[in-house]
Design an enzyme around this catalytic site. Structure first.
Site, PDB file in Angstrom:
ATOM      1  N   HIS A 144       0.847  -1.201   0.000  1.00  0.00           N
ATOM      2  CA  HIS A 144       0.000   0.000   0.000  1.00  0.00           C
ATOM      3  C   HIS A 144       0.885   1.255   0.000  1.00  0.00           C
ATOM      4  O   HIS A 144       0.654   2.185  -0.778  1.00  0.00           O
ATOM      5  CB  HIS A 144      -0.917  -0.025   1.230  1.00  0.00           C
ATOM      6  CG  HIS A 144      -1.672   1.248   1.477  1.00  0.00           C
ATOM      7  ND1 HIS A 144      -2.986   1.415   1.116  1.00  0.00           N
ATOM      8  CD2 HIS A 144      -1.289   2.415   2.036  1.00  0.00           C
ATOM      9  CE1 HIS A 144      -3.370   2.635   1.458  1.00  0.00           C
ATOM     10  NE2 HIS A 144      -2.358   3.270   2.028  1.00  0.00           N
ATOM     11  N   GLU A 145       1.894   1.262   0.860  1.00  0.00           N
ATOM     12  CA  GLU A 145       2.792   2.435   0.913  1.00  0.00           C
ATOM     13  C   GLU A 145       3.557   2.579  -0.398  1.00  0.00           C
ATOM     14  O   GLU A 145       3.780   3.696  -0.877  1.00  0.00           O
ATOM     15  CB  GLU A 145       3.768   2.300   2.084  1.00  0.00           C
ATOM     16  CG  GLU A 145       3.112   2.264   3.460  1.00  0.00           C
ATOM     17  CD  GLU A 145       2.134   3.401   3.668  1.00  0.00           C
ATOM     18  OE1 GLU A 145       2.335   4.486   3.102  1.00  0.00           O
ATOM     19  OE2 GLU A 145       1.132   3.208   4.381  1.00  0.00           O
ATOM     20  N   HIS A 148       1.549   4.290  -2.876  1.00  0.00           N
ATOM     21  CA  HIS A 148       1.633   5.757  -2.758  1.00  0.00           C
ATOM     22  C   HIS A 148       2.870   6.287  -3.488  1.00  0.00           C
ATOM     23  O   HIS A 148       2.823   7.332  -4.127  1.00  0.00           O
ATOM     24  CB  HIS A 148       1.733   6.172  -1.284  1.00  0.00           C
ATOM     25  CG  HIS A 148       0.412   6.218  -0.575  1.00  0.00           C
ATOM     26  ND1 HIS A 148      -0.687   6.874  -1.075  1.00  0.00           N
ATOM     27  CD2 HIS A 148       0.018   5.689   0.615  1.00  0.00           C
ATOM     28  CE1 HIS A 148      -1.698   6.746  -0.226  1.00  0.00           C
ATOM     29  NE2 HIS A 148      -1.294   6.031   0.804  1.00  0.00           N
ATOM     30  N   GLU A 227      -6.019   7.044  -1.159  1.00  0.00           N
ATOM     31  CA  GLU A 227      -5.998   5.855  -0.308  1.00  0.00           C
ATOM     32  C   GLU A 227      -6.614   4.666  -1.029  1.00  0.00           C
ATOM     33  O   GLU A 227      -6.091   3.557  -0.992  1.00  0.00           O
ATOM     34  CB  GLU A 227      -6.757   6.117   0.999  1.00  0.00           C
ATOM     35  CG  GLU A 227      -6.044   7.041   1.950  1.00  0.00           C
ATOM     36  CD  GLU A 227      -4.633   6.589   2.252  1.00  0.00           C
ATOM     37  OE1 GLU A 227      -4.419   5.383   2.456  1.00  0.00           O
ATOM     38  OE2 GLU A 227      -3.745   7.451   2.258  1.00  0.00           O
TER      39      GLU A 227
END
Lengths: 414, 136
Positions: A144-145, A148, A227
């Site tokens: 997930h990071e 980003h 997100e």
């Protein structure tokens, strides 16, 4: 994927242009309100303010953030397992270079990404997060990071945050000036001016007052869509949507528990300064029950409702294979809204086959200890493995001459 | 973290996958909230560490109370049973065991039949209390 990023850039660029116009407008009216004809000067000042703040975050933003959250670096030598997970996910995401890895000693489970582009990026993880998650769940959170980073959210959100911040600052300064009587002096000198100027004043006043609010809402809305996209990226990179769903569930439960316990509110607070909240995996200090979907979507939240994010991922996990398009479909079913932030071109991209998720896998405690020992070594601790199997860790402050006995077997070190 | 008694930096001991903080000089143990339960392999809370009120402002009979190594608040003395008074953090950060106190607690828990008997951790704990408690 590349199309996704490309299209995103266009949308993002539009939003940045819109925010710049808002900043220019606030600057202009702020200048005009302070003194007739001061508009252009106000614009210059507003842009300079934004430019300065942006330059600061471009060159030092990640360092400031990491220092403020007391994050310390680990590498392949001091924390091989954790660094390995980050490298695996970087390869899966197709990053040209894996991000630097930092660990934060905090009993709040969270993680964030920072930096300016994929070549200068950092992922930071709290040790509580490592204590809580299994390896698969940790992979998902890191993915997930990395999402980003891959989507360039780290720079984009910093830019939007700086713009919203500049607008808020201008508006705040002006409001205070009026509050302390600046406006009264101004209105006396312009008492003979025409009605046009009065309208201008009124419009300017509204722009300045509501500009800050609008800018903040735009920033927060952008953060929430980012997100969802990072979640979608994590699901595709790991091919394991249920792992991320499970990790988010654990984080939500932990935070809800922490903030409902009396006297522990300080502990449940964010591991990073408020300005960086959009970068976290879950928004900090969730109120008890905030995970319930009945709650309002929260215009003032950096993150979408956790329950919604989990439900979308669960739906994906129930399919034998899935693509970005399936994520957008699940998003629509769960939230009832159209996934307009997903560029239609990306939706046609190939599907990946879903991996099975082992919910019973224990937390990766070994990985956490390794990372913490890595931090300690970096901070000058001495680690001693006693032959009895116990490991003694001596902080730097303890003088080296002091004889230390193993508390388990009584053997004296070295 | 520093020892509440002698202010020396606390060292860390890792046994059977559990970490404890201890003082290399005074042989006391600091157990964070929940660590006692992990150590004992207990399913439920052995010792409730919770909101205890503000202590007594750092002064009391016997001079200043030791301070919690985590939050620096002065700790609250809690008499667990006859012969064992432990220092608990007033906001529930953890428990401080002076030298030997962990052994006293262990003995009492075993007597009351409350400890999981034969795990590697329990055996470690037994030797931990032997070396730091009672004997010295």
């Amino acid at each position: 994927m590349f199309e996704l990023i490309h299209r995103n850039r266009r949308r993002s660029a539009l939003l940045v242009v819109a925010m710049t116009l808002l900043l220019v407008a606030v600057g202009f009216f702020a200048g005009e309100l302070l003194g007739s004809g001061g508009g252009p000067l106000g614009i210059v000042f507003a842009l300079a303010l934004m430019g300065g703040l942006f330059a600061l975050s471009w060159f030092a933003g990640d360092k400031v953030l990491l220092a403020a959250s007391k994050a310390r670096p680990v590498d392949g030598e001091s924390a091989p397992q954790l660094v390995n997970v980050v490298e695996e996910m970087s390869i899966a995401a197709g990053l040209s270079k894996p991000p630097a890895v930092y660990v934060i000693e905090s009993n709040v489970p969270n993680a964030f990404a920072t930096g300016r582009d994929p070549e200068h990026a950092t992922v930071a993880i709290t040790d509580r997060l490592l204590a809580l998650l299994s390896r698969e769940e940790l992979q998902a959170v890191i993915a997930h990071e990395i999402g980003h980073i891959k989507h360039r959210d780290i720079l984009y959100m910093t830019l939007l945050s700086v713009m919203a911040g500049s607008i808020a600052l201008l508006s705040d300064v002006l409001m205070r000036w009026f509050w302390w009587g600046g406006g009264r002096r101004r209105s006396r000198t312009s008492s003979d001016s025409g009605q046009g100027e009065l309208v201008l004043l009124l419009v300017g006043f509204l722009v300045v007052v509501f500009g800050a609010l609008v800018a903040r809402l735009v920033y927060l809305a952008a953060s929430r869509t980012r997100e969802y996209m990072a979640d979608a990226g994590a699901a595709v990179f790991t091919r394991n949507p249920l792992a991320l769903a499970s990790a988010l569930e654990k984080l939500g439960a932990e935070q809800a528990g922490a903030s409902s316990e009396q006297g522990k509110t300080a502990r449940a607070s964010s591991p990073v300064p408020p300005s960086a909240r959009a970068m976290l995996i879950v928004s900090p200090a969730l109120k008890a029950g905030a995970g319930k979907r009945s709650q309002s979507p929260g215009l003032f939240s950096t993150h979408p409702p956790l329950a919604e994010r989990i439900e979308i991922l669960r739906q994906l996990g129930g399919q034998p294979n899935f693509s970005y398009g399936d994520y957008a479909g699940a998003f629509k079913r769960v939230s009832g809204k159209r996934a307009s932030f997903f560029p239609s071109d990306a939706l046609g991209e190939g599907a990946v086959s879903t991996m099975s998720f082992n919910a019973d896998e224990p937390a990766a405690t070994e990985l956490r200890r390794e990372a913490l020992d890595g931090l300690r070594r970096g901070a000058g601790w001495r680690l001693w493995d006693c032959p009895c199997g116990a490991r003694i860790k001596l902080p730097m402050e303890l003088d080296r001459e002091r004889a230390v006995a193993c508390p388990r077997c009584g053997q004296v070190a070295e | 973290m520093r020892c509440p008694a002698c202010k020396l930096a606390l060292a860390t001991l890792e046994v059977e996958g559990v970490e404890l903080d201890f003082c290399v000089e005074g042989h006391g143990y600091w157990l964070d909230e929940g660590e006692l339960e992990v150590l004992l392999g207990a399913e439920e809370t052995v010792l409730e560490v919770g909101e205890l009120g503000g202590g007594n402002g750092g002064k009391g009979p016997g001079g200043r109370r030791p301070r919690c190594p985590r939050c620096k608040r002065s700790m609250t003395p809690v008499v667990l049973f006859e012969g064992l008074e432990l220092d608990l953090c007033p906001v529930g950060d953890g428990i401080w065991f002076d030298e030997g106190e962990l052994a006293v607690l262990m003995t009492e828990l075993v007597r009351a039949g409350r400890v999981v008997a034969d795990t590697p951790l329990a055996r470690s704990l037994d030797s931990l209390t032997r070396h730091f408690g009672g004997t010295s």
